[in-house]
Design a protein around this motif. Sequence first.
Motif, PDB file in Angstrom:
ATOM      1  N   GLU A 118       6.052  45.322   2.228  1.00  0.00           N
ATOM      2  CA  GLU A 118       7.101  45.057   0.828  1.00  0.00           C
ATOM      3  C   GLU A 118       7.514  43.563   0.809  1.00  0.00           C
ATOM      4  OE1 GLU A 118      10.728  47.598   1.549  1.00  0.00           O
ATOM      5  OE2 GLU A 118       9.601  49.303   1.039  1.00  0.00           O
ATOM      6  N   LYS A 119       7.691  42.835   1.988  1.00  0.00           N
ATOM      7  CA  LYS A 119       8.293  41.625   1.837  1.00  0.00           C
ATOM      8  C   LYS A 119       6.998  40.655   2.564  1.00  0.00           C
ATOM      9  CE  LYS A 119      12.976  42.829   2.786  1.00  0.00           C
ATOM     10  NZ  LYS A 119      14.203  42.784   3.775  1.00  0.00           N
ATOM     11  N   PRO A 120       7.173  39.351   2.036  1.00  0.00           N
ATOM     12  CA  PRO A 120       5.906  38.489   2.419  1.00  0.00           C
ATOM     13  C   PRO A 120       6.563  37.848   4.037  1.00  0.00           C
ATOM     14  CG  PRO A 120       7.609  37.460   1.117  1.00  0.00           C
ATOM     15  CD  PRO A 120       7.692  39.006   0.823  1.00  0.00           C
ATOM     16  N   GLY A 121       5.465  37.544   4.720  1.00  0.00           N
ATOM     17  CA  GLY A 121       5.840  37.249   6.077  1.00  0.00           C
ATOM     18  C   GLY A 121       4.599  37.389   7.069  1.00  0.00           C
ATOM     19  N   ASP A 122       4.725  37.039   8.265  1.00  0.00           N
ATOM     20  CA  ASP A 122       3.415  37.602   9.208  1.00  0.00           C
ATOM     21  C   ASP A 122       3.898  39.064   9.735  1.00  0.00           C
ATOM     22  OD1 ASP A 122       2.659  34.976   9.069  1.00  0.00           O
ATOM     23  OD2 ASP A 122       3.711  34.274  10.934  1.00  0.00           O
ATOM     24  N   VAL A 123       2.748  39.658   9.431  1.00  0.00           N
ATOM     25  CA  VAL A 123       2.693  41.036  10.153  1.00  0.00           C
ATOM     26  C   VAL A 123       1.961  41.273  11.326  1.00  0.00           C
ATOM     27  CG1 VAL A 123       2.117  43.514   9.510  1.00  0.00           C
ATOM     28  CG2 VAL A 123       2.497  41.952   7.657  1.00  0.00           C
ATOM     29  N   PRO A 124       3.007  41.711  12.416  1.00  0.00           N
ATOM     30  CA  PRO A 124       2.264  41.902  13.752  1.00  0.00           C
ATOM     31  C   PRO A 124       1.364  43.143  13.679  1.00  0.00           C
ATOM     32  CG  PRO A 124       4.757  42.279  13.785  1.00  0.00           C
ATOM     33  CD  PRO A 124       4.246  42.253  12.326  1.00  0.00           C
ATOM     34  N   VAL A 125       0.402  42.845  14.608  1.00  0.00           N
ATOM     35  CA  VAL A 125      -1.038  43.579  14.467  1.00  0.00           C
ATOM     36  C   VAL A 125      -1.235  43.589  16.258  1.00  0.00           C
ATOM     37  CG1 VAL A 125      -2.587  41.776  14.166  1.00  0.00           C
ATOM     38  CG2 VAL A 125      -3.099  44.155  14.010  1.00  0.00           C
ATOM     39  N   LYS A 126      -1.835  44.611  16.507  1.00  0.00           N
ATOM     40  CA  LYS A 126      -2.303  44.987  17.967  1.00  0.00           C
ATOM     41  C   LYS A 126      -3.758  45.479  17.940  1.00  0.00           C
ATOM     42  CE  LYS A 126       1.973  44.920  20.554  1.00  0.00           C
ATOM     43  NZ  LYS A 126       2.893  45.764  21.541  1.00  0.00           N
ATOM     44  N   LEU A 127      -4.304  44.907  18.789  1.00  0.00           N
ATOM     45  CA  LEU A 127      -5.907  45.184  18.862  1.00  0.00           C
ATOM     46  C   LEU A 127      -6.129  46.022  20.408  1.00  0.00           C
ATOM     47  CD1 LEU A 127      -8.003  41.993  17.982  1.00  0.00           C
ATOM     48  CD2 LEU A 127      -7.022  43.892  16.477  1.00  0.00           C
ATOM     49  N   ILE A 128      -6.457  47.346  20.428  1.00  0.00           N
ATOM     50  CA  ILE A 128      -6.343  48.053  21.631  1.00  0.00           C
ATOM     51  C   ILE A 128      -7.810  48.754  21.489  1.00  0.00           C
ATOM     52  CG2 ILE A 128      -5.075  49.982  22.793  1.00  0.00           C
ATOM     53  CD1 ILE A 128      -2.651  48.956  21.021  1.00  0.00           C
ATOM     54  N   ARG A 158       0.900  36.862  -0.988  1.00  0.00           N
ATOM     55  CA  ARG A 158       0.823  37.122  -2.325  1.00  0.00           C
ATOM     56  C   ARG A 158       0.286  38.905  -2.271  1.00  0.00           C
ATOM     57  NH1 ARG A 158      -3.073  32.228  -4.226  1.00  0.00           N
ATOM     58  NH2 ARG A 158      -1.304  30.575  -3.938  1.00  0.00           N
ATOM     59  N   SER A 159       0.646  39.271  -3.724  1.00  0.00           N
ATOM     60  CA  SER A 159       0.104  40.633  -3.838  1.00  0.00           C
ATOM     61  C   SER A 159      -1.265  40.902  -3.793  1.00  0.00           C
ATOM     62  CB  SER A 159       0.669  41.151  -5.384  1.00  0.00           C
ATOM     63  OG  SER A 159       2.069  40.900  -5.286  1.00  0.00           O
ATOM     64  N   PHE A 214      -6.592  48.230   6.705  1.00  0.00           N
ATOM     65  CA  PHE A 214      -5.984  47.542   5.507  1.00  0.00           C
ATOM     66  C   PHE A 214      -4.638  47.339   5.146  1.00  0.00           C
ATOM     67  CE2 PHE A 214     -10.248  49.926   5.272  1.00  0.00           C
ATOM     68  CZ  PHE A 214     -11.069  49.219   4.261  1.00  0.00           C
ATOM     69  N   LEU A 215      -4.346  46.528   4.855  1.00  0.00           N
ATOM     70  CA  LEU A 215      -2.985  46.521   4.304  1.00  0.00           C
ATOM     71  C   LEU A 215      -2.828  46.075   2.735  1.00  0.00           C
ATOM     72  CD1 LEU A 215      -1.716  43.881   7.024  1.00  0.00           C
ATOM     73  CD2 LEU A 215      -1.659  46.328   7.062  1.00  0.00           C
ATOM     74  N   ASN A 216      -1.530  46.154   2.183  1.00  0.00           N
ATOM     75  CA  ASN A 216      -1.574  45.896   1.013  1.00  0.00           C
ATOM     76  C   ASN A 216       0.102  45.542   0.480  1.00  0.00           C
ATOM     77  OD1 ASN A 216      -0.756  47.175  -2.208  1.00  0.00           O
ATOM     78  ND2 ASN A 216      -2.802  46.617  -2.171  1.00  0.00           N
ATOM     79  N   ARG A 217       0.233  44.732  -0.422  1.00  0.00           N
ATOM     80  CA  ARG A 217       1.524  44.461  -0.920  1.00  0.00           C
ATOM     81  C   ARG A 217       1.367  44.448  -2.268  1.00  0.00           C
ATOM     82  NH1 ARG A 217       4.538  39.231  -2.041  1.00  0.00           N
ATOM     83  NH2 ARG A 217       6.743  39.978  -1.960  1.00  0.00           N
ATOM     84  N   ASN A 218       2.568  45.173  -2.771  1.00  0.00           N
ATOM     85  CA  ASN A 218       2.902  45.268  -4.279  1.00  0.00           C
ATOM     86  C   ASN A 218       1.835  46.228  -5.132  1.00  0.00           C
ATOM     87  OD1 ASN A 218       5.210  43.917  -4.087  1.00  0.00           O
ATOM     88  ND2 ASN A 218       4.408  41.998  -4.607  1.00  0.00           N
ATOM     89  N   GLU A 219       1.091  46.953  -4.388  1.00  0.00           N
ATOM     90  CA  GLU A 219       0.247  48.094  -4.983  1.00  0.00           C
ATOM     91  C   GLU A 219      -0.757  47.606  -5.673  1.00  0.00           C
ATOM     92  OE1 GLU A 219       2.774  50.872  -6.884  1.00  0.00           O
ATOM     93  OE2 GLU A 219       3.982  51.097  -4.838  1.00  0.00           O
ATOM     94  N   LEU A 220      -1.044  46.238  -5.630  1.00  0.00           N
ATOM     95  CA  LEU A 220      -2.167  45.545  -6.283  1.00  0.00           C
ATOM     96  C   LEU A 220      -3.681  45.767  -5.531  1.00  0.00           C
ATOM     97  CD1 LEU A 220      -2.902  43.900  -8.943  1.00  0.00           C
ATOM     98  CD2 LEU A 220      -2.428  41.894  -7.492  1.00  0.00           C
ATOM     99  N   PRO A 221      -4.534  46.486  -6.092  1.00  0.00           N
ATOM    100  CA  PRO A 221      -5.632  46.577  -5.648  1.00  0.00           C
ATOM    101  C   PRO A 221      -6.713  45.159  -6.025  1.00  0.00           C
ATOM    102  CG  PRO A 221      -5.874  47.968  -7.481  1.00  0.00           C
ATOM    103  CD  PRO A 221      -4.460  47.179  -7.643  1.00  0.00           C
ATOM    104  N   THR A 222      -7.266  44.770  -4.824  1.00  0.00           N
ATOM    105  CA  THR A 222      -7.981  43.446  -5.015  1.00  0.00           C
ATOM    106  C   THR A 222      -9.515  43.631  -3.993  1.00  0.00           C
ATOM    107  OG1 THR A 222      -6.652  42.424  -3.080  1.00  0.00           O
ATOM    108  CG2 THR A 222      -6.145  41.915  -5.510  1.00  0.00           C
ATOM    109  N   ASP A 223      -9.415  44.133  -2.858  1.00  0.00           N
ATOM    110  CA  ASP A 223     -10.301  43.958  -2.026  1.00  0.00           C
ATOM    111  C   ASP A 223     -10.801  45.267  -1.343  1.00  0.00           C
ATOM    112  OD1 ASP A 223     -10.603  40.597  -1.650  1.00  0.00           O
ATOM    113  OD2 ASP A 223      -8.577  41.322  -1.716  1.00  0.00           O
ATOM    114  N   TRP A 224     -10.170  46.353  -1.285  1.00  0.00           N
ATOM    115  CA  TRP A 224     -10.327  47.522  -0.258  1.00  0.00           C
ATOM    116  C   TRP A 224     -11.664  48.220  -0.478  1.00  0.00           C
ATOM    117  CZ3 TRP A 224     -11.230  52.080  -2.393  1.00  0.00           C
ATOM    118  CH2 TRP A 224     -10.805  52.629  -3.520  1.00  0.00           C
ATOM    119  N   MET A 225     -12.146  47.976  -1.755  1.00  0.00           N
ATOM    120  CA  MET A 225     -13.457  48.609  -2.459  1.00  0.00           C
ATOM    121  C   MET A 225     -14.655  47.767  -1.911  1.00  0.00           C
ATOM    122  SD  MET A 225     -12.077  46.968  -4.509  1.00  0.00           S
ATOM    123  CE  MET A 225     -10.855  48.026  -5.393  1.00  0.00           C
TER     124      MET A 225
END
Length: 261
Positions: free
Chosen positions: A33-43, A100-101, A129-140
Motif C-alpha cells: 500500500e505505501k511506498p518504502g523498503d519491503v523486508p524480504v527473507k530468503l530461506i 511507484r505503482s 511477485f509484489l504489486n503496488r496500486n493494482e497496476l499490472p506491468t511485469d508479472w506476465m
Amino acid sequence: MKTLLSAAAAAVALPAIANAHFLLEYTTDTMIEKPGDVPVKLIFWHPFENGHVMDLEKPQEFYVIHNGEKTDLLDTLEPIRFTGGENEGAAFKGSVPVKRSGDYVLVTVPQPYYEESEDIYIQQLTKAFLNRNELPTDWMNPVGLPTEIIPLNKPTNIIAGSTFTGRVLADGQPVAGAEIEIEYMAAEPDMESSAASAPKASPMPGGAVVAISDDNGYFSFGVPKAGYWGFAALGSGPATEHEGKELSQDAVIWIRAWDLE
C-alpha cells in the motif's frame, strides 16, 4: 531382515525428501500500500511440513524487475539464522524498494546446493511477485532466466478455489513433460524472530503434490486454500552438471491466494 527393509524404505524416500526443497522469497504481503523498503527473507526450507532448513549460501544474483528495469539487490542481503520445526540454518534478509505503482518481480539465482543424500546439486531459480496500486506491468513477462515459470494468472491475488496456470520455459522455449512439485507454505516465517510460525495445515498422505506440463509447457492446479503456494519445475533448466556431479536446475515460482469474503 528388518534392517534391510528399513534401509530400502529410506532409499525410496530420499528422492522425495530432496525434491521437496523450496527456496522462499518471503514477504508478509504481496499487495503493497505505501511506498518504502519491503523486508524480504530468503530461506531454503520445507515450509509445508515445517521441516528441515537447508543452509543457504549468498546467492549469485538477487534483483527486482519493475517496469522492465532491473535493479540489483544483492547488497541489501544480510546473513541470518532461520529456525524451522526441526533445526536452524543459514538464510538471508534483504529489502525491496517499492515506490511507484506496478509489479515488482523478485528474482533469486542461488548457488547450487549439494544434496548429500542423492549426491547431486540443486539450483532453484526463483521468482516471487509484489504489486503496488493494482497496476499490472511485469508479472506476465519472462525475465530471461535459463529456466522459469511464466504465470498465466496474476500471481499476487489468486482466488482460493480457482485454478492457477503456468508455463515452464527453458532458454525461452516450452518444456514438455516437466515434473512440477507443488508446495503450500503452511508455516510462514516470522519476520521479527526469524523462526517459523505455527503451521496452518499439514501435508496430506501420498507424498508430494505433482503436476506434469503438457506438450507446450503448460500446467494447471486447483488452488484449494488461501496463502502462499510454490511451484518447482524439477530439472527443467539447461544446466545438468556442476563440479562433476549431476545438477537439477529447477524453475520456482511463488503465488499468493486469497479467500473471497
